[in-house]
Write an enzyme that holds these catalytic residues in place. Sequence first.
Site, short mmCIF file in Angstrom:
data_model
loop_
_atom_site.label_atom_id
_atom_site.label_comp_id
_atom_site.label_asym_id
_atom_site.label_seq_id
_atom_site.Cartn_x
_atom_site.Cartn_y
_atom_site.Cartn_z
N VAL A 180 0.83 -1.20 0.00
CA VAL A 180 0.00 0.00 0.00
C VAL A 180 0.87 1.26 0.00
O VAL A 180 0.57 2.22 -0.69
CB VAL A 180 -1.00 -0.01 1.18
CG1 VAL A 180 -1.87 1.24 1.18
CG2 VAL A 180 -1.87 -1.26 1.13
N CYS A 181 1.97 1.23 0.73
CA CYS A 181 2.87 2.38 0.74
C CYS A 181 3.50 2.60 -0.63
O CYS A 181 3.65 3.74 -1.08
CB CYS A 181 3.95 2.21 1.80
SG CYS A 181 3.29 2.20 3.48
N THR A 182 3.85 1.52 -1.29
CA THR A 182 4.38 1.63 -2.65
C THR A 182 3.34 2.22 -3.59
O THR A 182 3.64 3.15 -4.36
CB THR A 182 4.86 0.25 -3.15
OG1 THR A 182 5.90 -0.21 -2.27
CG2 THR A 182 5.39 0.33 -4.57
N MET A 195 3.02 6.08 -2.70
CA MET A 195 4.14 6.91 -3.13
C MET A 195 4.23 6.96 -4.66
O MET A 195 4.58 7.99 -5.23
CB MET A 195 5.45 6.43 -2.51
CG MET A 195 5.55 6.66 -1.00
SD MET A 195 5.46 8.40 -0.49
CE MET A 195 3.86 8.42 0.32
#
Length: 167
Positions: A49-51, A54
């Site tokens: 999810v962070c990938t 960003m």
Amino acid sequence: MAAAKSSLKIGQKAPEFELPDQDLKNRKLSDFRGKKTILAFFPAAESSVCTAEMCAIRDSLDELRDYGANVLGISVDGPFVNKAFANNHHLSFPVLSDYGRKVIKKYGIVMKKLASMPDYNAAKRSVFILDEQGKVRYRWVSDNPLVEPNYAEIKEFLKKNNGSSNN
């Protein structure tokens, strides 16, 4: 805006900080005054999810800059992890390391027990938009690390709010 509890409120001056970026260059928040600044806190580099988050910001970077905004990604990951993350995903904005977890405490966005790991505190997925003087004009904080911010809402906020504005 579906915002969870955060000690930092709309209209307050964002707490100053100095953190290393992915190239070990110390960056002060005050260095970005004079333009709107998006602080995008994320829990863990290279997580799915962070990938996605960003990369979504990366893909919108020209548009965000057209609205007069700088972008800073911030996680508790070390600068070496953040460098690999930024390189792997071609992130062309600073990715700062709050490895001491001081900034997430100042901003009231500590997520305790990331992935149910005791004593592993990370940043709650959060977005703060600061005006040119460093005051918070938009805030979104999620208690669920799997929920991404509403990118359209962020763009719309920036589009509608030229210069210093109130939310």
